[in-house]
Motif scaffolding. Structure first.
Motif, PDB file in Angstrom:
ATOM      1  N   PRO A  34      32.887  59.989   0.269  1.00  0.00           N
ATOM      2  CA  PRO A  34      32.937  58.542   0.497  1.00  0.00           C
ATOM      3  C   PRO A  34      31.861  57.838  -0.316  1.00  0.00           C
ATOM      4  O   PRO A  34      30.713  58.272  -0.363  1.00  0.00           O
ATOM      5  CB  PRO A  34      32.662  58.417   2.002  1.00  0.00           C
ATOM      6  N   SER A  80      41.721  58.968   2.139  1.00  0.00           N
ATOM      7  CA  SER A  80      41.769  59.280   3.556  1.00  0.00           C
ATOM      8  C   SER A  80      42.701  60.437   3.884  1.00  0.00           C
ATOM      9  O   SER A  80      42.905  60.766   5.031  1.00  0.00           O
ATOM     10  CB  SER A  80      42.209  58.043   4.356  1.00  0.00           C
ATOM     11  N   GLN A  90      34.357  54.563   5.606  1.00  0.00           N
ATOM     12  CA  GLN A  90      35.453  55.216   4.901  1.00  0.00           C
ATOM     13  C   GLN A  90      35.873  56.498   5.623  1.00  0.00           C
ATOM     14  O   GLN A  90      35.049  57.227   6.151  1.00  0.00           O
ATOM     15  CB  GLN A  90      35.028  55.559   3.469  1.00  0.00           C
TER      16      GLN A  90
END
Length: 341
Positions: free
Chosen positions: A14, A274, A205
Protein backbone atom coordinates in the motif's frame (compact mmCIF):
# COMPACT_ATOMS: atom_id res chain seq x y z
CA UNK A 1 -24.04 -8.64 4.14
CA UNK A 2 -20.28 -8.20 4.17
CA UNK A 3 -17.57 -10.73 4.80
CA UNK A 4 -13.91 -9.81 5.05
CA UNK A 5 -11.25 -12.43 5.62
CA UNK A 6 -9.25 -12.11 8.81
CA UNK A 7 -6.08 -12.80 6.87
CA UNK A 8 -5.13 -12.19 3.27
CA UNK A 9 -2.19 -11.47 1.01
CA UNK A 10 -2.01 -8.54 -1.40
CA UNK A 11 0.25 -8.41 -4.43
CA UNK A 12 1.31 -4.75 -4.20
CA UNK A 13 2.29 -2.87 -1.07
CA UNK A 14 0.00 0.00 0.00
CA UNK A 15 1.31 3.43 -0.91
CA UNK A 16 -0.11 4.79 2.38
CA UNK A 17 1.87 2.38 4.61
CA UNK A 18 3.86 4.26 7.26
CA UNK A 19 6.98 2.11 6.77
CA UNK A 20 6.87 2.00 2.97
CA UNK A 21 10.30 3.61 2.61
CA UNK A 22 12.01 1.49 5.27
CA UNK A 23 14.37 -1.46 4.65
CA UNK A 24 15.37 -0.05 1.27
CA UNK A 25 19.13 -0.34 1.69
CA UNK A 26 21.04 -3.09 -0.11
CA UNK A 27 22.03 -4.55 3.26
CA UNK A 28 18.40 -4.74 4.41
CA UNK A 29 17.26 -6.34 1.14
CA UNK A 30 20.01 -8.93 1.29
CA UNK A 31 19.29 -9.83 4.91
CA UNK A 32 15.53 -10.12 4.33
CA UNK A 33 16.13 -12.61 1.54
CA UNK A 34 18.23 -14.94 3.64
CA UNK A 35 16.77 -18.41 3.93
CA UNK A 36 16.24 -18.27 7.70
CA UNK A 37 14.55 -14.87 7.60
CA UNK A 38 12.23 -15.87 4.77
CA UNK A 39 11.36 -19.09 6.53
CA UNK A 40 10.53 -17.23 9.74
CA UNK A 41 8.28 -14.74 7.96
CA UNK A 42 6.42 -17.50 6.09
CA UNK A 43 5.80 -19.26 9.40
CA UNK A 44 4.46 -16.01 10.87
CA UNK A 45 2.04 -15.71 7.94
CA UNK A 46 0.82 -19.25 8.55
CA UNK A 47 0.31 -18.59 12.27
CA UNK A 48 -1.73 -15.50 11.50
CA UNK A 49 -3.77 -17.20 8.77
CA UNK A 50 -4.85 -19.96 11.15
CA UNK A 51 -5.14 -18.26 14.54
CA UNK A 52 -6.39 -14.69 14.27
CA UNK A 53 -9.46 -14.00 16.41
CA UNK A 54 -12.60 -12.82 14.63
CA UNK A 55 -11.98 -9.22 15.68
CA UNK A 56 -8.48 -8.80 14.20
CA UNK A 57 -7.72 -8.50 10.47
CA UNK A 58 -4.32 -8.61 8.79
CA UNK A 59 -3.04 -8.05 5.28
CA UNK A 60 0.47 -9.01 4.17
CA UNK A 61 2.13 -7.93 0.94
CA UNK A 62 3.75 -10.30 -1.53
CA UNK A 63 6.00 -7.62 -3.01
CA UNK A 64 7.08 -6.43 0.46
CA UNK A 65 7.17 -9.31 2.90
CA UNK A 66 8.55 -7.02 5.61
CA UNK A 67 5.29 -5.00 5.76
CA UNK A 68 1.94 -5.84 7.34
CA UNK A 69 -1.20 -3.88 8.18
CA UNK A 70 -3.59 -4.86 10.96
CA UNK A 71 -7.08 -3.70 11.88
CA UNK A 72 -8.24 -4.34 15.43
CA UNK A 73 -11.87 -3.95 16.46
CA UNK A 74 -12.50 -2.27 19.79
CA UNK A 75 -13.69 -4.84 22.35
CA UNK A 76 -17.22 -4.73 23.75
CA UNK A 77 -17.48 -3.27 27.24
CA UNK A 78 -14.74 -0.70 26.59
CA UNK A 79 -14.85 2.92 25.38
CA UNK A 80 -13.38 1.60 22.13
CA UNK A 81 -16.31 -0.66 21.18
CA UNK A 82 -17.33 -0.61 17.51
CA UNK A 83 -14.17 1.25 16.49
CA UNK A 84 -11.58 -0.01 14.00
CA UNK A 85 -7.99 0.76 14.93
CA UNK A 86 -5.25 0.43 12.32
CA UNK A 87 -1.61 -0.48 12.85
CA UNK A 88 1.22 -0.59 10.31
CA UNK A 89 3.96 -3.10 11.07
CA UNK A 90 7.55 -3.35 9.86
CA UNK A 91 9.71 -6.45 10.25
CA UNK A 92 13.32 -5.30 10.69
CA UNK A 93 15.89 -6.81 8.34
CA UNK A 94 17.41 -8.84 11.20
CA UNK A 95 13.99 -10.22 12.24
CA UNK A 96 13.30 -11.98 14.61
CA UNK A 97 16.43 -10.88 16.45
CA UNK A 98 14.77 -7.49 16.86
CA UNK A 99 11.03 -6.96 17.47
CA UNK A 100 8.74 -5.54 14.78
CA UNK A 101 8.13 -1.81 14.66
CA UNK A 102 4.48 -0.87 15.11
CA UNK A 103 2.83 2.41 14.10
CA UNK A 104 -0.67 3.37 15.24
CA UNK A 105 -2.84 5.48 12.92
CA UNK A 106 -4.02 7.99 15.54
CA UNK A 107 -5.57 10.61 13.22
CA UNK A 108 -4.42 13.11 15.84
CA UNK A 109 -6.39 11.67 18.78
CA UNK A 110 -4.85 10.45 22.04
CA UNK A 111 -7.22 7.62 22.95
CA UNK A 112 -4.98 5.64 25.29
CA UNK A 113 -1.89 6.16 27.47
CA UNK A 114 -0.11 3.51 25.36
CA UNK A 115 -1.10 4.95 21.98
CA UNK A 116 0.41 8.33 21.24
CA UNK A 117 -0.77 11.00 18.81
CA UNK A 118 2.53 10.51 16.99
CA UNK A 119 1.66 6.86 16.29
CA UNK A 120 4.07 5.54 18.91
CA UNK A 121 2.91 2.29 20.52
CA UNK A 122 4.07 1.71 24.09
CA UNK A 123 4.21 -2.05 24.73
CA UNK A 124 6.72 -4.27 26.51
CA UNK A 125 6.44 -7.00 23.89
CA UNK A 126 7.94 -4.73 21.21
CA UNK A 127 10.51 -3.32 23.67
CA UNK A 128 9.02 0.18 23.71
CA UNK A 129 8.27 -0.06 27.43
CA UNK A 130 10.00 -1.74 30.33
CA UNK A 131 8.73 -5.04 31.68
CA UNK A 132 9.67 -8.35 33.19
CA UNK A 133 11.99 -10.53 31.16
CA UNK A 134 9.13 -12.80 30.09
CA UNK A 135 7.16 -9.76 28.88
CA UNK A 136 9.82 -8.54 26.45
CA UNK A 137 10.47 -9.62 22.88
CA UNK A 138 12.37 -12.85 22.21
CA UNK A 139 13.05 -14.83 19.05
CA UNK A 140 10.15 -17.08 20.04
CA UNK A 141 7.65 -14.21 20.21
CA UNK A 142 5.13 -13.81 17.38
CA UNK A 143 3.17 -11.15 15.56
CA UNK A 144 -0.03 -12.79 16.79
CA UNK A 145 1.05 -12.17 20.39
CA UNK A 146 1.60 -8.50 19.63
CA UNK A 147 -1.83 -8.00 18.07
CA UNK A 148 -3.67 -9.87 20.81
CA UNK A 149 -1.75 -7.89 23.45
CA UNK A 150 -2.73 -4.58 21.87
CA UNK A 151 -6.37 -5.58 21.84
CA UNK A 152 -6.47 -7.15 25.30
CA UNK A 153 -3.98 -5.11 27.33
CA UNK A 154 -4.19 -1.67 25.71
CA UNK A 155 -7.78 -1.40 24.43
CA UNK A 156 -9.30 -2.39 27.76
CA UNK A 157 -12.31 -1.27 29.80
CA UNK A 158 -10.30 1.03 32.11
CA UNK A 159 -7.54 2.57 30.01
CA UNK A 160 -6.91 5.33 32.56
CA UNK A 161 -4.98 2.80 34.64
CA UNK A 162 -2.61 2.13 31.75
CA UNK A 163 -0.86 5.30 32.88
CA UNK A 164 2.57 4.50 34.38
CA UNK A 165 2.26 3.86 38.10
CA UNK A 166 -1.52 3.58 38.07
CA UNK A 167 -1.79 -0.13 37.28
CA UNK A 168 -2.11 -1.21 40.91
CA UNK A 169 -5.12 1.09 41.32
CA UNK A 170 -7.19 -0.61 38.61
CA UNK A 171 -9.36 -2.45 41.16
CA UNK A 172 -9.42 0.34 43.73
CA UNK A 173 -12.74 1.10 45.42
CA UNK A 174 -11.65 4.67 46.17
CA UNK A 175 -14.24 7.00 44.63
CA UNK A 176 -11.57 9.44 43.48
CA UNK A 177 -9.90 6.87 41.21
CA UNK A 178 -13.20 5.47 40.02
CA UNK A 179 -14.35 8.98 39.07
CA UNK A 180 -11.10 9.70 37.24
CA UNK A 181 -11.43 6.49 35.26
CA UNK A 182 -15.04 7.24 34.30
CA UNK A 183 -14.21 10.76 33.13
CA UNK A 184 -11.27 9.41 31.15
CA UNK A 185 -13.56 6.86 29.48
CA UNK A 186 -15.98 9.61 28.50
CA UNK A 187 -13.24 11.62 26.81
CA UNK A 188 -11.79 8.48 25.26
CA UNK A 189 -15.15 7.53 23.75
CA UNK A 190 -15.42 10.96 22.12
CA UNK A 191 -11.90 10.69 20.68
CA UNK A 192 -12.58 7.13 19.55
CA UNK A 193 -15.72 8.29 17.72
CA UNK A 194 -13.81 11.10 16.03
CA UNK A 195 -11.20 8.57 14.91
CA UNK A 196 -14.02 6.36 13.54
CA UNK A 197 -15.32 9.25 11.45
CA UNK A 198 -11.87 9.73 9.97
CA UNK A 199 -11.65 6.03 9.11
CA UNK A 200 -15.10 6.06 7.50
CA UNK A 201 -14.15 9.01 5.32
CA UNK A 202 -10.58 7.87 4.60
CA UNK A 203 -10.31 4.06 4.84
CA UNK A 204 -6.77 2.68 4.62
CA UNK A 205 -5.83 0.89 1.42
CA UNK A 206 -6.91 -2.75 1.17
CA UNK A 207 -9.39 -2.36 4.06
CA UNK A 208 -12.09 -0.39 2.25
CA UNK A 209 -14.48 -3.35 2.25
CA UNK A 210 -14.00 -3.97 5.95
CA UNK A 211 -14.65 -0.32 6.80
CA UNK A 212 -17.82 -0.12 4.71
CA UNK A 213 -19.22 -3.44 5.92
CA UNK A 214 -18.35 -2.93 9.59
CA UNK A 215 -19.81 0.53 9.96
CA UNK A 216 -22.92 -0.30 7.97
CA UNK A 217 -23.43 -3.22 10.33
CA UNK A 218 -22.71 -1.25 13.51
CA UNK A 219 -24.38 2.05 12.60
CA UNK A 220 -27.35 1.67 14.98
CA UNK A 221 -25.13 0.49 17.83
CA UNK A 222 -22.77 3.46 17.47
CA UNK A 223 -25.60 6.01 17.39
CA UNK A 224 -27.22 4.36 20.41
CA UNK A 225 -23.94 4.47 22.35
CA UNK A 226 -23.52 8.18 21.61
CA UNK A 227 -27.04 8.77 22.94
CA UNK A 228 -26.28 6.75 26.07
CA UNK A 229 -23.21 8.85 26.85
CA UNK A 230 -25.07 12.03 25.94
CA UNK A 231 -27.91 11.26 28.34
CA UNK A 232 -25.70 10.03 31.17
CA UNK A 233 -26.60 6.35 31.02
CA UNK A 234 -22.94 5.31 30.86
CA UNK A 235 -22.06 6.72 34.29
CA UNK A 236 -23.62 7.92 37.53
CA UNK A 237 -22.29 11.44 36.99
CA UNK A 238 -23.95 14.48 35.55
CA UNK A 239 -22.93 14.91 31.92
CA UNK A 240 -20.49 17.79 31.57
CA UNK A 241 -21.72 20.58 29.25
CA UNK A 242 -18.69 20.27 26.94
CA UNK A 243 -19.12 16.50 26.73
CA UNK A 244 -22.81 16.88 25.85
CA UNK A 245 -21.96 19.41 23.16
CA UNK A 246 -19.28 17.15 21.69
CA UNK A 247 -21.65 14.18 21.65
CA UNK A 248 -24.45 16.18 20.04
CA UNK A 249 -22.10 17.19 17.26
CA UNK A 250 -20.81 13.63 16.93
CA UNK A 251 -24.31 12.18 16.64
CA UNK A 252 -25.07 14.50 13.74
CA UNK A 253 -21.72 13.81 12.05
CA UNK A 254 -22.22 10.06 12.37
CA UNK A 255 -25.73 10.18 10.97
CA UNK A 256 -24.37 11.94 7.89
CA UNK A 257 -21.32 9.71 7.52
CA UNK A 258 -23.18 6.45 8.04
CA UNK A 259 -26.02 7.40 5.72
CA UNK A 260 -23.46 7.88 2.95
CA UNK A 261 -22.06 4.36 3.23
CA UNK A 262 -24.77 2.76 1.11
CA UNK A 263 -24.10 5.01 -1.84
CA UNK A 264 -20.35 4.65 -1.37
CA UNK A 265 -20.69 0.87 -1.36
CA UNK A 266 -22.53 0.99 -4.67
CA UNK A 267 -20.50 3.63 -6.44
CA UNK A 268 -16.92 3.00 -5.27
CA UNK A 269 -14.92 0.29 -7.06
CA UNK A 270 -12.27 -1.69 -5.23
CA UNK A 271 -8.89 -1.05 -6.79
CA UNK A 272 -6.90 -3.80 -8.43
CA UNK A 273 -4.48 -3.68 -5.50
CA UNK A 274 -7.25 -4.98 -3.25
CA UNK A 275 -7.23 -8.44 -4.85
CA UNK A 276 -6.80 -11.04 -2.16
CA UNK A 277 -4.86 -14.00 -3.45
CA UNK A 278 -5.52 -17.63 -2.75
CA UNK A 279 -3.77 -19.25 0.19
CA UNK A 280 -1.45 -21.00 0.73
CA UNK A 281 0.52 -17.91 -0.16
CA UNK A 282 2.86 -18.29 -3.04
CA UNK A 283 3.77 -17.82 -6.69
CA UNK A 284 7.22 -16.68 -7.55
CA UNK A 285 6.13 -13.05 -7.13
CA UNK A 286 5.64 -13.61 -3.40
CA UNK A 287 9.24 -13.06 -2.57
CA UNK A 288 11.22 -12.85 -5.81
CA UNK A 289 10.19 -9.22 -6.15
CA UNK A 290 9.86 -8.74 -2.40
CA UNK A 291 13.15 -6.98 -1.89
CA UNK A 292 14.21 -6.78 -5.58
CA UNK A 293 17.47 -8.65 -5.39
CA UNK A 294 18.96 -11.62 -7.24
CA UNK A 295 18.28 -14.39 -4.72
CA UNK A 296 15.48 -15.85 -6.86
CA UNK A 297 16.34 -19.49 -6.47
CA UNK A 298 16.72 -19.46 -2.68
CA UNK A 299 13.58 -17.37 -2.25
CA UNK A 300 11.41 -19.72 -4.30
CA UNK A 301 12.72 -22.74 -2.46
CA UNK A 302 11.77 -21.27 0.91
CA UNK A 303 8.27 -20.35 -0.20
CA UNK A 304 7.67 -23.73 -1.79
CA UNK A 305 8.93 -25.50 1.29
CA UNK A 306 6.85 -23.46 3.74
CA UNK A 307 3.67 -22.97 1.70
CA UNK A 308 2.46 -25.01 -1.29
CA UNK A 309 2.23 -22.72 -4.30
CA UNK A 310 -1.08 -22.38 -6.09
CA UNK A 311 -2.33 -20.03 -8.72
CA UNK A 312 -5.77 -18.64 -9.35
CA UNK A 313 -7.50 -16.36 -11.80
CA UNK A 314 -9.54 -13.50 -10.41
CA UNK A 315 -12.43 -11.98 -12.32
CA UNK A 316 -15.31 -9.70 -11.44
CA UNK A 317 -17.76 -12.50 -12.21
CA UNK A 318 -16.08 -15.20 -10.15
CA UNK A 319 -17.55 -16.59 -6.96
CA UNK A 320 -15.50 -17.52 -3.90
CA UNK A 321 -14.11 -21.02 -3.78
CA UNK A 322 -14.98 -22.53 -0.40
CA UNK A 323 -12.15 -25.00 -0.84
CA UNK A 324 -9.41 -22.49 -0.25
CA UNK A 325 -9.79 -19.00 -1.70
CA UNK A 326 -9.28 -16.21 0.83
CA UNK A 327 -11.21 -13.81 -1.35
CA UNK A 328 -11.96 -12.62 -4.83
CA UNK A 329 -12.26 -9.18 -6.26
CA UNK A 330 -15.54 -7.96 -7.61
CA UNK A 331 -16.32 -4.51 -8.92
CA UNK A 332 -18.65 -3.28 -6.17
CA UNK A 333 -18.38 -3.22 -2.39
CA UNK A 334 -21.94 -4.48 -2.17
CA UNK A 335 -20.82 -7.76 -3.79
CA UNK A 336 -17.53 -8.20 -1.95
CA UNK A 337 -17.55 -11.81 -0.84
CA UNK A 338 -14.78 -13.95 0.56
CA UNK A 339 -14.26 -17.25 2.33
CA UNK A 340 -11.60 -19.07 4.24
CA UNK A 341 -11.08 -22.69 5.17
Amino acid sequence: MFQFDNFGSIQAEPTDHYYLNSNNSDTAKKCLNKHNTLSTIMKEWKILSKNLPDSIYVRVYESRIDLLRAAILGPAGTPYHDGIFFFDILLPYDYPKQPPKVYYHSHGYHINPNLYKTGYVCLSLINTWSGEKNEMWTKKSTLLQILVSIQGLILNERPYFNEPGFGDLRNSTDSEWINRSIRYNEATFVFSCKAMLHVIRNPPQNFEGLVVGHFRDRAASILAAIKDYQEGRESSFEVLPQLKADLTSLHSDFENALSDLNSEAINMNISAESVIEELPIGSSSTTNSAMNNNSKESTESVVKKELPIKSSSISSNSKPNKKGFLGKLVSKFGKCYSSIN
